[in-house]
Design a protein around this motif. Structure first.
Motif, PDB file in Angstrom:
ATOM      1  N   LEU A  28       0.843  -1.202  -0.002  1.00 58.06           N
ATOM      2  CA  LEU A  28      -0.025  -0.042  -0.060  1.00 58.06           C
ATOM      3  C   LEU A  28       0.770   1.504   0.006  1.00 58.06           C
ATOM      4  O   LEU A  28       0.630   2.200  -0.637  1.00 58.06           O
ATOM      5  CB  LEU A  28      -1.106  -0.073   1.274  1.00 58.06           C
ATOM      6  N   LEU A  29       2.093   1.169   0.875  1.00 60.32           N
ATOM      7  CA  LEU A  29       2.928   2.289   0.681  1.00 60.32           C
ATOM      8  C   LEU A  29       3.362   2.579  -0.899  1.00 60.32           C
ATOM      9  O   LEU A  29       3.450   3.643  -1.219  1.00 60.32           O
ATOM     10  CB  LEU A  29       4.103   2.170   1.652  1.00 60.32           C
ATOM     11  N   GLY A  30       3.805   1.538  -1.540  1.00 58.56           N
ATOM     12  CA  GLY A  30       4.393   1.525  -2.788  1.00 58.56           C
ATOM     13  C   GLY A  30       3.113   2.112  -3.752  1.00 58.56           C
ATOM     14  O   GLY A  30       3.437   2.822  -4.464  1.00 58.56           O
ATOM     15  N   LEU A  31       1.726   1.779  -3.591  1.00 56.34           N
ATOM     16  CA  LEU A  31       0.846   2.278  -4.273  1.00 56.34           C
ATOM     17  C   LEU A  31       0.619   3.721  -4.234  1.00 56.34           C
ATOM     18  O   LEU A  31       0.138   4.559  -4.966  1.00 56.34           O
ATOM     19  CB  LEU A  31      -0.369   1.320  -4.283  1.00 56.34           C
ATOM     20  N   SER A  32       0.930   4.094  -2.942  1.00 56.22           N
ATOM     21  CA  SER A  32       0.516   5.436  -2.252  1.00 56.22           C
ATOM     22  C   SER A  32       1.538   6.319  -3.069  1.00 56.22           C
ATOM     23  O   SER A  32       1.295   7.514  -3.399  1.00 56.22           O
ATOM     24  CB  SER A  32       0.477   5.645  -0.645  1.00 56.22           C
ATOM     25  N   ILE A  33       2.766   6.096  -3.010  1.00 58.76           N
ATOM     26  CA  ILE A  33       3.849   6.616  -3.792  1.00 58.76           C
ATOM     27  C   ILE A  33       3.473   6.897  -5.139  1.00 58.76           C
ATOM     28  O   ILE A  33       3.662   8.036  -5.754  1.00 58.76           O
ATOM     29  CB  ILE A  33       5.144   6.145  -3.584  1.00 58.76           C
ATOM     30  N   ALA A  34       3.221   5.759  -5.837  1.00 60.96           N
ATOM     31  CA  ALA A  34       2.672   5.866  -7.061  1.00 60.96           C
ATOM     32  C   ALA A  34       1.725   6.954  -7.594  1.00 60.96           C
ATOM     33  O   ALA A  34       1.843   7.748  -8.497  1.00 60.96           O
ATOM     34  CB  ALA A  34       2.536   4.545  -7.792  1.00 60.96           C
ATOM     35  N   GLY A  35       0.740   6.865  -6.637  1.00 57.27           N
ATOM     36  CA  GLY A  35      -0.453   7.560  -6.911  1.00 57.27           C
ATOM     37  C   GLY A  35      -0.117   9.083  -6.672  1.00 57.27           C
ATOM     38  O   GLY A  35      -0.414  10.046  -7.363  1.00 57.27           O
ATOM     39  N   TYR A  36       0.792   9.515  -5.496  1.00 60.59           N
ATOM     40  CA  TYR A  36       1.158  10.724  -5.386  1.00 60.59           C
ATOM     41  C   TYR A  36       2.093  11.356  -6.701  1.00 60.59           C
ATOM     42  O   TYR A  36       1.766  12.310  -7.215  1.00 60.59           O
ATOM     43  CB  TYR A  36       2.156  10.857  -4.087  1.00 60.59           C
ATOM     44  N   ASP A  37       2.972  10.442  -7.377  1.00 60.10           N
ATOM     45  CA  ASP A  37       3.799  10.571  -8.293  1.00 60.10           C
ATOM     46  C   ASP A  37       2.775  11.127  -9.431  1.00 60.10           C
ATOM     47  O   ASP A  37       3.136  11.941 -10.298  1.00 60.10           O
ATOM     48  CB  ASP A  37       4.784   9.486  -8.668  1.00 60.10           C
ATOM     49  N   LEU A  38       1.822  10.245  -9.739  1.00 60.65           N
ATOM     50  CA  LEU A  38       0.728  10.499 -10.630  1.00 60.65           C
ATOM     51  C   LEU A  38       0.230  11.825 -10.742  1.00 60.65           C
ATOM     52  O   LEU A  38       0.102  12.489 -11.671  1.00 60.65           O
ATOM     53  CB  LEU A  38      -0.197   9.320 -10.859  1.00 60.65           C
ATOM     54  N   ILE A  39      -0.419  12.195  -9.438  1.00 61.04           N
ATOM     55  CA  ILE A  39      -1.103  13.371  -9.288  1.00 61.04           C
ATOM     56  C   ILE A  39      -0.214  14.614  -9.607  1.00 61.04           C
ATOM     57  O   ILE A  39      -0.444  15.474 -10.047  1.00 61.04           O
ATOM     58  CB  ILE A  39      -1.778  13.336  -7.954  1.00 61.04           C
ATOM     59  N   ASP A  40       0.950  14.442  -9.209  1.00 61.40           N
ATOM     60  CA  ASP A  40       2.132  15.472  -8.968  1.00 61.40           C
ATOM     61  C   ASP A  40       2.299  15.719 -10.616  1.00 61.40           C
ATOM     62  O   ASP A  40       2.399  16.882 -11.030  1.00 61.40           O
ATOM     63  CB  ASP A  40       3.391  15.107  -8.353  1.00 61.40           C
ATOM     64  N   THR A  41       2.686  14.500 -11.429  1.00 59.11           N
ATOM     65  CA  THR A  41       2.819  14.846 -12.923  1.00 59.11           C
ATOM     66  C   THR A  41       1.546  15.517 -13.521  1.00 59.11           C
ATOM     67  O   THR A  41       1.902  16.239 -14.430  1.00 59.11           O
ATOM     68  CB  THR A  41       2.975  13.497 -13.528  1.00 59.11           C
ATOM     69  N   TRP A  42       0.439  15.389 -13.198  1.00 58.92           N
ATOM     70  CA  TRP A  42      -0.601  15.738 -13.900  1.00 58.92           C
ATOM     71  C   TRP A  42      -0.725  17.181 -13.541  1.00 58.92           C
ATOM     72  O   TRP A  42      -1.123  17.991 -14.362  1.00 58.92           O
ATOM     73  CB  TRP A  42      -1.947  14.936 -13.277  1.00 58.92           C
ATOM     74  N   SER A  43      -0.543  17.632 -12.263  1.00 59.60           N
ATOM     75  CA  SER A  43      -0.550  19.094 -11.938  1.00 59.60           C
ATOM     76  C   SER A  43       0.660  19.869 -12.652  1.00 59.60           C
ATOM     77  O   SER A  43       0.464  20.844 -13.042  1.00 59.60           O
ATOM     78  CB  SER A  43      -0.521  19.009 -10.269  1.00 59.60           C
TER      79      SER A  43
END
Length: 75
Positions: A39-54
């Motif tokens: 879950l920690l790995g998936l959370s980091i990936a989600g954060y990175d995705l949102i950061d890239t989109w922004s």
């Protein structure tokens, strides 16, 4: 998504699959540990995705403002 985000997504998904496998084998402590790390790995990936989109959205907004400024100068 950056390379780090892709790695985090892959590792997170792999660890979640391992957690499900451990759960099916009644290895609950191993299942909990791998599930939390997954879950920690998936959370980091989600954060990175949102950061890239922004970042991309901000670049689009900047380019639109620059284009509008150029058009208003030409008029």
């Amino acid at each position: 998504m950056s390379g780090f985000g892709k790695w985090s997504l892959g590792i997170g998904l792999l660890l979640m699959a391992v957690a499900v496998g451990c759960s099916m084998l009644d290895r609950i402590p191993a299942s909990v540990i791998t599930g939390i790390i997954g879950l920690l790995g998936l959370s980091i990936a989600g954060y990175d995705l949102i950061d890239t989109w922004s970042e991309r959205a901000e670049l689009r907004r900047r380019s639109e403002r620059a284009r509008q400024a150029r058009e208003s100068e030409q008029d």
